[in-house]
Design a protein around this motif. Structure first.
Motif, short mmCIF file in Angstrom:
data_model
loop_
_atom_site.label_atom_id
_atom_site.label_comp_id
_atom_site.label_asym_id
_atom_site.label_seq_id
_atom_site.Cartn_x
_atom_site.Cartn_y
_atom_site.Cartn_z
N LEU A 49 0.84 -1.22 0.00
CA LEU A 49 0.00 0.00 0.00
C LEU A 49 0.87 1.25 0.00
CD1 LEU A 49 -2.65 -1.38 2.46
CD2 LEU A 49 -3.20 -0.40 0.22
N ASN A 50 1.91 1.28 0.83
CA ASN A 50 2.76 2.48 0.88
C ASN A 50 3.53 2.69 -0.43
OD1 ASN A 50 1.90 3.29 3.35
ND2 ASN A 50 3.73 2.65 4.46
N ASN A 51 3.93 1.59 -1.05
CA ASN A 51 4.62 1.69 -2.34
C ASN A 51 3.70 2.36 -3.37
OD1 ASN A 51 6.49 1.24 -4.45
ND2 ASN A 51 5.75 -0.85 -4.82
N LEU A 52 2.45 1.88 -3.44
CA LEU A 52 1.50 2.43 -4.42
C LEU A 52 1.10 3.86 -4.08
CD1 LEU A 52 -0.71 -0.77 -4.77
CD2 LEU A 52 0.78 0.17 -6.52
N LEU A 53 0.88 4.12 -2.81
CA LEU A 53 0.45 5.47 -2.42
C LEU A 53 1.59 6.47 -2.60
CD1 LEU A 53 -1.77 4.55 0.65
CD2 LEU A 53 -2.51 5.83 -1.38
N TYR A 56 1.86 7.32 -6.15
CA TYR A 56 0.77 8.21 -6.56
C TYR A 56 1.10 9.67 -6.19
CZ TYR A 56 -3.99 10.03 -6.92
OH TYR A 56 -5.09 10.77 -7.25
N PHE A 57 1.56 9.90 -4.97
CA PHE A 57 1.84 11.26 -4.52
C PHE A 57 3.08 11.83 -5.22
CE2 PHE A 57 -0.28 9.59 -0.51
CZ PHE A 57 -1.51 10.14 -0.83
N MET A 58 4.12 11.03 -5.32
CA MET A 58 5.38 11.52 -5.93
C MET A 58 5.18 11.83 -7.42
SD MET A 58 7.96 11.62 -3.71
CE MET A 58 8.47 10.96 -2.12
N MET A 59 4.41 10.96 -8.11
CA MET A 59 4.13 11.21 -9.54
C MET A 59 3.33 12.50 -9.70
SD MET A 59 4.67 8.47 -11.89
CE MET A 59 3.13 8.33 -12.74
N ILE A 174 -3.84 16.67 8.16
CA ILE A 174 -3.55 17.30 9.46
C ILE A 174 -2.10 17.77 9.49
CG2 ILE A 174 -3.39 16.87 11.96
CD1 ILE A 174 -6.29 16.88 10.92
N ASP A 175 -1.19 16.86 9.17
CA ASP A 175 0.24 17.19 9.13
C ASP A 175 0.98 16.12 8.34
OD1 ASP A 175 0.63 14.97 10.84
OD2 ASP A 175 0.55 16.19 12.64
N PHE A 176 2.23 16.35 8.06
CA PHE A 176 3.04 15.32 7.37
C PHE A 176 4.51 15.62 7.58
CE2 PHE A 176 4.70 17.74 3.78
CZ PHE A 176 3.80 18.79 3.67
N LYS A 177 5.31 14.60 7.27
CA LYS A 177 6.77 14.73 7.35
C LYS A 177 7.35 14.41 5.99
CE LYS A 177 9.26 11.33 8.05
NZ LYS A 177 10.20 10.41 7.37
N ILE A 178 8.30 15.20 5.53
CA ILE A 178 9.05 14.82 4.32
C ILE A 178 10.54 14.86 4.61
CG2 ILE A 178 7.41 15.39 2.47
CD1 ILE A 178 8.81 18.12 2.20
N GLU A 179 11.26 14.18 3.74
CA GLU A 179 12.72 14.26 3.78
C GLU A 179 13.19 14.82 2.45
OE1 GLU A 179 14.60 10.77 5.37
OE2 GLU A 179 12.95 10.51 6.80
N ILE A 180 14.30 15.51 2.49
CA ILE A 180 14.80 16.20 1.31
C ILE A 180 16.16 15.63 0.93
CG2 ILE A 180 15.46 18.48 0.39
CD1 ILE A 180 12.51 18.40 1.12
N ILE A 197 6.14 9.38 0.70
CA ILE A 197 4.99 10.12 1.23
C ILE A 197 3.87 9.10 1.29
CG2 ILE A 197 3.37 12.03 0.96
CD1 ILE A 197 5.45 13.49 -0.70
N SER A 198 3.43 8.77 2.48
CA SER A 198 2.44 7.70 2.65
C SER A 198 1.71 7.92 3.97
CB SER A 198 3.18 6.35 2.68
OG SER A 198 3.83 6.22 3.94
#
Ligand code: TMP
Length: 253
Positions: A49-53, A56-59, A174-180, A197-198
């Motif tokens: 699920l995280n791979n697909l999600l 989806y977000f990164m694309m 609500i919130d999220f975390k990303i890495e750069i 991003i999942s």
């Protein structure tokens, strides 16, 4: 077939050397951890699920011109990404109070913030990823002022994109975390959204019921994590209604 060289094993993903120089294969495991891995379990199907999600977000981000490390999904568990140097920061964007911010500042979870608030955490498991300020980042040279300007702009663009996409399917971001990550094109370097991003790295609440559809379901023992992530995938069309397993999402390009 020759085994690929493992580069790094994290809590939820394993990285392997990619088929071409400058590429990496990111394998999504079913492992779930919380509270700096004090709580752990294996949740069957979470990695898929995280791979697909995340694809989806990164694309979607790539398509609107927000650079990411994502190149393509290889199979149900793996994606090909650009190799990059990860800046040792966890960049958190908050639209509503929740989690550690609610605890730290005594603000009730779900309270809308006057504007998106960006926080930086130093990425170090041994220290439990402590909250830091831009002063620490500058003084210790973790990122330059130019990097910080770019990181802020990337974080806000990801926030606008993710908030809009989720709102469209009845979910509040609500919130999220990303890495750069830092990638090099010849002599030039630029920053890209990296990692994943999942629902592992976001807080997602149903707009109508406030039902949690993210890793808080695991952190707080609120029910089935796969049901929650499957619901997000189903609403986004990454998984068809009533299907037990996700299908290949629609490729945007
Ligand atoms: P927090 O409220 O616990 O600080 O979390 C803020 C956001 O960051 C939330 O969406 C969950 C995400 N997050 C991670 O992705 N990894 C982590 O290690 C932590 C602590 C939070």
């Amino acid at each position: 077939m020759a085994r690929r060289k493992k580069i790094y094993e994290g809590k939820a993903k394993t990285l392997y050397e990619g088929p071409e120089p400058g590429t990496i294969v990111q394998y999504f495991k079913d492992d779930a951890t919380a509270f700096n891995a004090e709580k752990r379990d294996v949740i069957e199907g979470k990695g898929v699920l995280n791979n697909l999600l995340s694809e989806y977000f990164m694309m979607g981000l790539n398509n609107i011109g927000v650079p990411t490390h994502f190149l393509k999904r290889l199979n149900m568990r793996e994606q090909l990404v650009r190799a990059c140097e990860i800046i040792p920061l966890e960049v958190v964007v908050r639209n509503y109070a929740a989690g550690s911010m609610s605890k730290r500042l005594g603000i009730e979870e779900g309270t809308q913030l006057p504007r998106p608030i960006i926080e930086y955490y130093y990425k170090d498991d041994k220290l439990g990823d402590p909250l830091i300020t831009e002063e620490h980042i500058a003084a210790f040279g973790w990122a330059s002022q130019q990097d910080m300007d770019d990181i802020l702009s990337l974080a806000l663009r990801v926030n606008d994109f993710m908030s809009g996409v989720m709102f469209g399917v009845g979910i509040r971001l609500i919130d999220f975390k990303i890495e750069i990550g830092r990638v090099y094109d010849g002599d030039f370097q630029r920053l890209v959204v990296a990692d994943e991003i999942s629902p592992d790295s976001c807080r997602l609440w149903d707009i109508e019921t406030n039902q949690k559809l993210d890793k808080d379901v695991f952190r707080r023992d609120l029910g089935s994590l796969t049901d929650a992530y499957s619901e997000v995938a189903r609403r986004l069309g990454v998984m068809p209604k009533n299907a037990a397993t996700p299908i290949k999402p629609t490729l945007i390009n």
